[in-house]
Design an enzyme around this catalytic site. Sequence first.
Site, PDB file in Angstrom:
ATOM      1  N   TYR A 193       0.854  -1.188   0.000  1.00  0.00           N
ATOM      2  CA  TYR A 193       0.000   0.000   0.000  1.00  0.00           C
ATOM      3  C   TYR A 193       0.890   1.238   0.000  1.00  0.00           C
ATOM      4  O   TYR A 193       1.694   1.441   0.917  1.00  0.00           O
ATOM      5  CB  TYR A 193      -0.910   0.014   1.222  1.00  0.00           C
ATOM      6  CG  TYR A 193      -1.808   1.240   1.278  1.00  0.00           C
ATOM      7  CD1 TYR A 193      -2.853   1.389   0.377  1.00  0.00           C
ATOM      8  CD2 TYR A 193      -1.595   2.252   2.214  1.00  0.00           C
ATOM      9  CE1 TYR A 193      -3.673   2.517   0.404  1.00  0.00           C
ATOM     10  CE2 TYR A 193      -2.410   3.376   2.251  1.00  0.00           C
ATOM     11  CZ  TYR A 193      -3.446   3.496   1.343  1.00  0.00           C
ATOM     12  OH  TYR A 193      -4.248   4.614   1.370  1.00  0.00           O
TER      13      TYR A 193
ATOM     14  N   ASP B  24       9.319   3.200   1.009  1.00  0.00           N
ATOM     15  CA  ASP B  24       8.135   3.783   1.633  1.00  0.00           C
ATOM     16  C   ASP B  24       8.229   3.505   3.125  1.00  0.00           C
ATOM     17  O   ASP B  24       7.902   2.411   3.595  1.00  0.00           O
ATOM     18  CB  ASP B  24       6.870   3.165   1.028  1.00  0.00           C
ATOM     19  CG  ASP B  24       5.595   3.799   1.570  1.00  0.00           C
ATOM     20  OD1 ASP B  24       5.636   4.357   2.685  1.00  0.00           O
ATOM     21  OD2 ASP B  24       4.559   3.710   0.896  1.00  0.00           O
TER      22      ASP B  24
ATOM     23  N   LYS C  69       2.990   9.422   8.883  1.00  0.00           N
ATOM     24  CA  LYS C  69       2.595   8.892  10.188  1.00  0.00           C
ATOM     25  C   LYS C  69       3.462   9.384  11.345  1.00  0.00           C
ATOM     26  O   LYS C  69       3.193  10.419  11.953  1.00  0.00           O
ATOM     27  CB  LYS C  69       2.573   7.360  10.154  1.00  0.00           C
ATOM     28  CG  LYS C  69       1.445   6.773   9.314  1.00  0.00           C
ATOM     29  CD  LYS C  69       1.397   5.265   9.470  1.00  0.00           C
ATOM     30  CE  LYS C  69       0.387   4.620   8.551  1.00  0.00           C
ATOM     31  NZ  LYS C  69      -0.996   4.895   8.909  1.00  0.00           N
TER      32      LYS C  69
END
Length: 500
Positions: free
Chosen positions: A204, A299, A327
Site C-alpha cells: 500500500y 516507503d 505517520k
Amino acid sequence: MSDLSMTTALETASAQNAAASPSAISAWPDVDTLYPRFAELVNQPMRPIRPSAMADVMGYFEQRCQASRRLAEQAKAVIPGGVQHNLSFNYPFALAFSTADGAHLRDVDGNRYIDFLQAGGPTLLGSNYAPVRQKVHELIDECGPVTGLLHEYEVKLAELVCRHMPAVEMLRLLGSGTEAVMGAVRLARTYTGHKWIIKVGGAYHGWSDQLVYGMRLPKTGRMEATGIPGGATAYTQECLPNDLDELRRKLRWNRLRGGTAAVLVEPLGPESGTRPVHRDYNAQVRRLCDEFGALLVFDEVVTGFRVGLGGAQAFFGVRPDITVLGKCLTGGYPMAGAIGGRREVMMSLVGGLGTTSRRAFVGGTLSANPLSCVAGYHAIVEMERTQAAQKAGRAGDRLRAGLDEIIQRRRLPYVTYNMGSIVHLQTSGVLLMDTSSLWKLFRAKDEAKRRKHMMEEMGAAYTAHGLITLAGSRIYTSLADTDDVIDDALNRFDDVFALV
C-alpha cells in the site's frame, strides 16, 4: 566549511547516530517458516468465533455502545458509509471515541479499551503525549498553526530527520504519505527521465491514481481502480513479494522500452510486513536498481522512526535513493508527509516561483506548517530521549510471545509474528490467500468474502473484550505499553480465543 566537507560531516554524524540508536526489531522473523504456516492457515477450514459466543459479542455492542450507535447512524446521513477514514470502520458499526491517553481509549459510552491501533501507527509515544502537546500549545499561542511562510521548526525538523536517517540528505515536507509517494514517483521520473514504476504486489503506497494497483493482494492489478482511467496506471507494474527473478525480468524488459524510473518497496514487506520479505531482499533490490539504472524508493511511512530513528534503511543497512515518510513524522499530528533522499536527486524538488531548472512540481498550502513541524521535531526528540521505538519493540516482542503461547495452548491454527512494535495476528488469513494468477484470484473470490467476514468478527470480539486493533489482524505497540498493559491485553486475548 566547504559543501563537500559539510556533506561528509553530515554523513559521518548520520552513520554514528544510526549505530548509536539500536533497532527496535530484536530479531527478523523466520520467513521460510512463516510462509508454510500461512499456506496451512488458508488451506484449512476457518476457525471463527462460535455462533453462540458471537451472539454474546454482538450483545456487547447492543447493551454498552448505544451512544456510539446513535452517532454512527447520524454520521451515515452526512458521511458516505458513515466514516471518514477506513480505519474508523468497526463491525458491526463504527465506535465513537472521546478520549485518547497513552495506551488507552475511551468511547462516548464510557467504555475503556487498550489501544493497539494507535491511530494506524503514528503515535509511537502513545496517544496525546503530554510533552509534545505542551510544545504544540506554546506554538499556537505564539504563532498560530499556519503562516504560509518559513518557520524555524521547518529547518529544525528537516535537520533532525537528516541526522537520524542514513539515506536522507535533504527533506521536502508535504501533507501526507499519499502526497509524498506521488511526489517521489514524479521526482524519480524527473531525475531519471524514465517512465516505468515497479511496486511489490500487495503493498500500500497511498491512494493516488497511479498506485491504486495491486493493492492488499498481489497480482490484482487494477481491481480497486474504480474511477481511475487506464492511462493513469499505464506505466505501473507489480511483481510478487520476494520474487527477485520476476523483478529482474521486468527491469530488463523495461530497459528496452525506455527504462524504469523507480522500484517502490515497503521494506518490511507489503502491508507493513503482512507478507514479510526475506532479510536480504532489500539489499538484492538495491543491487538490481543499480544494475538497471532505476531509483530505489523506500516507503517508510510506517517504518520511519517506528523501527528505530534510522528507519528500516538503518536496520537493513540499505540506502534508498528516495525515502517517503508520514505517520510517525509528526507524532500523530496532522500534515505528516515528506520526501527525503540524496542531495543530487532532491534538488529536482527545488521550490520557489519562476524557477527555470528542470524540477518535479509539488505543493501544498499547509505543508510544513508550524504546528506540524513543532510537533514533529519534539516528537522525534522525545522518541530519542525515551528510546520509544526500542521500548515499544520490546512490548511487541512480549505481546507476540504471549499470543503464540495462547495459540499453541489452545491448538489454534492462527499465526502471529512481529517486527518490533508491529505485531501481526493472522486468524482468517484473508490477506494471505494465493492470488498469483487471474484463475486463482477468481477461485478465491467467495472464500475471500467469508474470510474477510471472519476477520471482522474477530475484530468485534477483540473490541468487546476491550482491545482495539487494526482490522483485527495488526497491532501497534507504543512507549505507553508497560508490562502491566501487555499482561492485561494477553488475558483479554485469551478470553477471546476461548470463544473459538
